[in-house]
Motif scaffolding. Structure first.
Motif, PDB file in Angstrom:
ATOM      1  N   GLU A   1       0.822  -1.218   0.000  1.00 10.69           N
ATOM      2  CA  GLU A   1       0.000   0.000   0.000  1.00 10.69           C
ATOM      3  C   GLU A   1       0.850   1.259   0.000  1.00 10.69           C
ATOM      4  OE1 GLU A   1      -3.217   0.210  -0.528  1.00 10.69           O
ATOM      5  OE2 GLU A   1      -3.151  -1.955  -0.803  1.00 10.69           O
ATOM      6  N   THR A   2       1.939   1.249   0.755  1.00 13.76           N
ATOM      7  CA  THR A   2       2.818   2.417   0.803  1.00 13.76           C
ATOM      8  C   THR A   2       3.438   2.685  -0.563  1.00 13.76           C
ATOM      9  OG1 THR A   2       3.347   2.016   3.135  1.00 13.76           O
ATOM     10  CG2 THR A   2       4.873   3.415   1.886  1.00 13.76           C
TER      11      THR A   2
ATOM     12  N   VAL B   1       0.963   4.262  -3.037  1.00 13.39           N
ATOM     13  CA  VAL B   1       0.820   5.702  -2.816  1.00 13.39           C
ATOM     14  C   VAL B   1       2.005   6.441  -3.431  1.00 13.39           C
ATOM     15  CG1 VAL B   1       0.767   7.517  -1.067  1.00 13.39           C
ATOM     16  CG2 VAL B   1      -0.596   5.438  -0.749  1.00 13.39           C
TER      17      VAL B   1
ATOM     18  N   ARG C   1       1.710   6.551  -7.269  1.00 10.59           N
ATOM     19  CA  ARG C   1       0.739   7.522  -7.763  1.00 10.59           C
ATOM     20  C   ARG C   1       1.250   8.948  -7.597  1.00 10.59           C
ATOM     21  NH1 ARG C   1      -4.346   6.078  -8.767  1.00 10.59           N
ATOM     22  NH2 ARG C   1      -5.263   7.960  -7.894  1.00 10.59           N
ATOM     23  N   ARG C   2       1.903   9.217  -6.493  1.00 12.78           N
ATOM     24  CA  ARG C   2       2.435  10.563  -6.278  1.00 12.78           C
ATOM     25  C   ARG C   2       3.522  10.886  -7.298  1.00 12.78           C
ATOM     26  NH1 ARG C   2       3.576  10.076  -1.328  1.00 12.78           N
ATOM     27  NH2 ARG C   2       5.757   9.453  -1.578  1.00 12.78           N
TER      28      ARG C   2
ATOM     29  N   SER D   1      -2.165  12.243  -4.363  1.00 15.73           N
ATOM     30  CA  SER D   1      -1.424  11.951  -3.126  1.00 15.73           C
ATOM     31  C   SER D   1      -1.706  10.566  -2.570  1.00 15.73           C
ATOM     32  CB  SER D   1      -1.764  13.002  -2.051  1.00 15.73           C
ATOM     33  OG  SER D   1      -3.152  13.014  -1.810  1.00 15.73           O
ATOM     34  N   GLY D   2      -2.663   9.847  -3.156  1.00 15.87           N
ATOM     35  CA  GLY D   2      -2.948   8.532  -2.601  1.00 15.87           C
ATOM     36  C   GLY D   2      -3.893   7.767  -3.480  1.00 15.87           C
TER      37      GLY D   2
END
Length: 409
Positions: A392-393, A396, A399-400, A408-409
């Motif tokens: 998950e990290t 993010v 995408r950023r 941002s997420g």
């Protein structure tokens, strides 16, 4: 009557062209309908452009020009191709799902050409269909040069197996007549085992690209990122890195303050500011998300700030309704350079091409945020197809980075 040349004296590289019409036409139509029309109605124009590798031995002679098309859908284009000297092979749909017989017909003809008496030295496959990867492997195993003409996303393995790839944006430029130079001629392979001498090459544009990138970096740069920048600037290096065989050898001989070390996966740095002592320790070498994605998917290895500036420049230039995609790419490239976030024209073209794959229309109302979101969707799909897995990290972070900070997420 003029006596025919013996085979060893006939000028030009002996080449064969196999065109998957349905695949190329539909791919081009999604990117540039005008280019698709020119591809279908004026095949002599672009075939001649690919033939013109240079004078004498370095020009190409297409001994075989085959076009495979579905006559139910595209029969109206047949005359254009036969008049351009192509042999047109009808490949109607043989299944309820509409699958044509192009693949098997093309492969059988190509294998016949490989084993035939003509001694074909270079094979062109005009298709982005990764089903032809095994065919290209056969050509390579027989020590023949291979070129893929792609009008769409190209699977990584398919791309890597070929000696050269004519990318979608390059092919569109040829179709529009905006390319300033003929396609570089490949080495000529003597079918008895030798390599015929080729023309002297000009200095690769990758030299300046790598120099500027490394000298502007805040520290030593991972070799994979430098290699990607070099190939983006000069795709022809993929064949054999300018005769040096591999990236490390090629970058090590550049000089001008550029140093290379194969340690820890390979690093490149500016000797005026750094030394080997500045290389990260083994424990510190954790490739960032941008390096991982660029290495596997061919997404340009740009920074978050570079992507952001590209989307801002695209928004501004789309308001002006540029005439062609090629012109749009040039203007955006220039705007990014002026803004202090230089990107290559190839990188801009790659991003513009990506919008088509997620059905995002480039209109004068598109905002930078919308452009960023559409491009990020394309990057995520490329990662999915490449079987890249993220926690998950990392999702993010991906995408950023890809969105230039707009998401941002």
């Amino acid at each position: 009557m003029t006596e025919a040349y013996p085979q060893s004296r006939r000028p030009g590289i002996r080449a064969a062209m196999f065109v998957d019409f349905d695949n190329v036409y539909t791919g081009l139509h999604a990117l540039d309908p005008v280019a698709a029309k020119r591809f279908a109605e004026d095949p002599k124009h672009w075939a001649d452009a690919l033939s013109a590798g240079g004078a004498g031995e370095q020009s190409r002679r297409f001994l075989i020009r085959n076009c495979y098309l579905n006559p139910v859908v595209y029969s109206k284009y047949r005359t254009y191709w036969t008049r351009a000297g192509f042999r047109v092979i009808d490949c109607p749909s043989l299944t309820q799902r509409g699958k044509s017989s192009t693949d098997i017909n093309l492969v059988l003809d190509a294998m016949d050409a490989l084993a035939g008496p003509a001694g074909i030295e270079e094979f062109f496959i005009a298709s982005a269909d990764a089903d032809f990867t095994s065919l290209v492997q056969r050509f390579r195993a027989a020590d023949r040069m291979t070129t893929v003409i792609a009008a769409g996303a190209v699977a990584f393995a398919y791309r890597e197996m070929a000696d050269n790839v004519v990318e979608s944006h390059d092919f569109v430029a040829i179709l529009h007549g905006t390319t300033s130079e003929p396609m570089p001629a490949m080495r000529s392979v003597d079918t008895k085992g030798g390599v015929l001498p080729g023309r002297t090459k000009a200095v690769s544009p990758a030299v300046n690209e790598v120099g500027e990138f490394v000298r502007g970096a805040p520290g030593p740069v991972a070799g994979a990122m430098v290699a990607h920048r070099a190939l983006t600037a000069d795709p022809s290096l993929k064949a054999d890195w300018g005769g040096y065989g591999k990236f490390g050898t090629w970058v090590a001989q550049l000089g001008n303050g550029i140093e290379y070390s194969a340690a820890q996966g390979g690093w490149v740095w500016d000797t005026k500011r750094f030394s080997g002592a500045d290389l990260p320790t083994d424990a510190a070498v954790q490739p960032g998300i941008e390096e991982q994605v660029a290495r596997v998917t061919d997404v340009p290895a740009l920074s978050e700030a570079q992507f952001r500036q590209m989307f801002l420049a695209l928004e501004a230039r789309l308001r002006e309704n540029p005439v062609t995609r090629s012109e749009l790419a040039r203007l955006v490239r220039d705007d990014c350079v002026t803004a202090g976030q230089p990107v290559s024209r190839n990188a801009v073209n790659f991003v513009i091409q990506g919008f088509g794959y997620v059905d995002f229309q480039l209109s004068d109302t598109a905002t930078a945020g919308e452009l960023a979101a559409a491009w990020t969707e394309n990057v995520e799909e490329l990662c999915r197809v490449a079987l890249m897995e993220f926690d998950e990290t990392e999702k993010v972070e991906l995408r950023r980075w890809a969105s230039g900070g707009f998401l941002s997420g």
